[in-house]
Design a protein around this motif. Structure first.
Motif, PDB file in Angstrom:
ATOM      1  N   VAL A 124       0.842  -1.198   0.000  1.00 47.46           N
ATOM      2  CA  VAL A 124       0.000   0.000   0.000  1.00 47.46           C
ATOM      3  C   VAL A 124       0.877   1.248   0.000  1.00 47.46           C
ATOM      4  N   ARG A 125       0.621   2.134  -0.957  1.00 45.58           N
ATOM      5  CA  ARG A 125       1.337   3.408  -1.021  1.00 45.58           C
ATOM      6  C   ARG A 125       0.451   4.579  -0.605  1.00 45.58           C
ATOM      7  N   TRP A 126      -0.837   4.469  -0.927  1.00 47.18           N
ATOM      8  CA  TRP A 126      -1.777   5.556  -0.656  1.00 47.18           C
ATOM      9  C   TRP A 126      -3.065   4.989  -0.063  1.00 47.18           C
ATOM     10  N   TYR A 127      -3.680   5.763   0.801  1.00 52.60           N
ATOM     11  CA  TYR A 127      -5.009   5.450   1.319  1.00 52.60           C
ATOM     12  C   TYR A 127      -5.982   6.463   0.721  1.00 52.60           C
ATOM     13  N   ILE A 128      -7.020   5.949   0.072  1.00 51.20           N
ATOM     14  CA  ILE A 128      -7.976   6.790  -0.636  1.00 51.20           C
ATOM     15  C   ILE A 128      -9.289   6.824   0.142  1.00 51.20           C
ATOM     16  N   PHE A 129      -9.797   8.019   0.351  1.00 52.72           N
ATOM     17  CA  PHE A 129     -11.040   8.207   1.089  1.00 52.72           C
ATOM     18  C   PHE A 129     -12.109   8.776   0.147  1.00 52.72           C
ATOM     19  N   GLY A 130     -13.340   8.349   0.338  1.00 51.65           N
ATOM     20  CA  GLY A 130     -14.450   8.875  -0.447  1.00 51.65           C
ATOM     21  C   GLY A 130     -15.761   8.502   0.205  1.00 51.65           C
TER      22      GLY A 130
END
Length: 255
Positions: free
Chosen positions: A13-19
């Motif tokens: 995992v490089r990024w955590y995406i929120f939505g």
């Protein structure tokens, strides 16, 4: 939820995406945008609202959750370490995006603005926004269920699926605006790739063509004083100055 996900400590995992549950992501464009940044550094990437009123109420420097935002892995780990104590200090805040913004501010991290994230705090028709998109990849849309269908004679879901046919063919160019002039026929043409073509009679100045056509209303529904985070224009009542729009459906349909 954030702490539990980060606690998995997945090395890939490089990024955590929120939505939100009604956020629509253009994943290829999201990845293309994040490639510009070093995921080993602390980054908080997103965009604020299109509504001046919403930004004034919450913050001009906050990534709105409906448009989605990204947090780099090392920053997410730092956030998880202070999250519980931080949340205790902000029980009055509305929404997880406001709380995350406040906790990241305590860590000294400010928002890196990417205009392709769209909170879409608007009512009505997104045509004006999608046909005059800024020169950056379209990353997300939000509140689609509250808007009119982005293509005529289609349901909102059908219209989204249709837009993704073009997006899947050439993701980075979807909705990107190109201006052309036909000198022989005295026409000004605005092309939003994969979405729409607008044709105007005469030579319309470039700054006017790239200004967003106001086909929508502000989130606060103040029609007398609509306040957006960008300049808008209204369509002329003069029939000689009205544009003809072609939207990419099965062929080109005249609007």
């Amino acid at each position: 939820m954030i702490k539990q996900v980060i606690a998995c400590n997945d090395p890939n995992v490089r990024w955590y995406i929120f939505g939100d549950d009604d956020t629509v992501f253009f994943v290829d464009n999201l990845l293309k945008t994040l490639e510009k940044y070093d995921h080993n550094e602390w980054y908080y990437i997103g965009s604020n609202s299109e509504s001046y009123v919403q930004n004034a109420y919450f913050s001009f420097d906050m990534a709105f959750g409906g448009g989605g935002y990204a947090i780099s892995r090392p920053l997410a780990k730092a956030l998880a370490g202070v999250l519980d104590s931080c949340l205790v200090r902000y029980p009055n805040l509305y929404g997880s995006d406001a709380r995350i913004f406040s906790c990241l501010a305590e860590l000294g991290v400010s928002l890196t603005h990417e205009p392709g994230f769209h909170q879409d705090d608007l009512w009505g028709n997104l045509f004006g926004l999608l046909s005059s998109h800024p020169l950056s990849p379209l990353i997300s849309l939000h509140h689609v269920e509250r808007m009119q269908s982005i293509f005529p004679n289609m349901t909102k879901i059908q219209a989204l699926k249709h837009l993704f046919k073009a997006a899947n063919a050439d993701p980075t160019r979807i909705s990107q605006q190109t201006i052309c002039y036909d000198r022989n026929n005295s026409l000004s043409i605005s092309v939003a790739w994969g979405y729409a073509i607008q044709v105007y009679e005469g030579n319309i100045k470039l700054p006017d063509l790239i200004t967003v056509l106001r086909t929508f209303e502000p989130w606060d529904k103040d029609k007398k004083r609509p306040r957006f985070m960008f300049r808008t224009r209204v369509e002329s009542n003069d029939p000689c100055k009205k544009m003809v729009a072609f939207l990419k459906t099965s062929g080109f349909l005249w609007k």
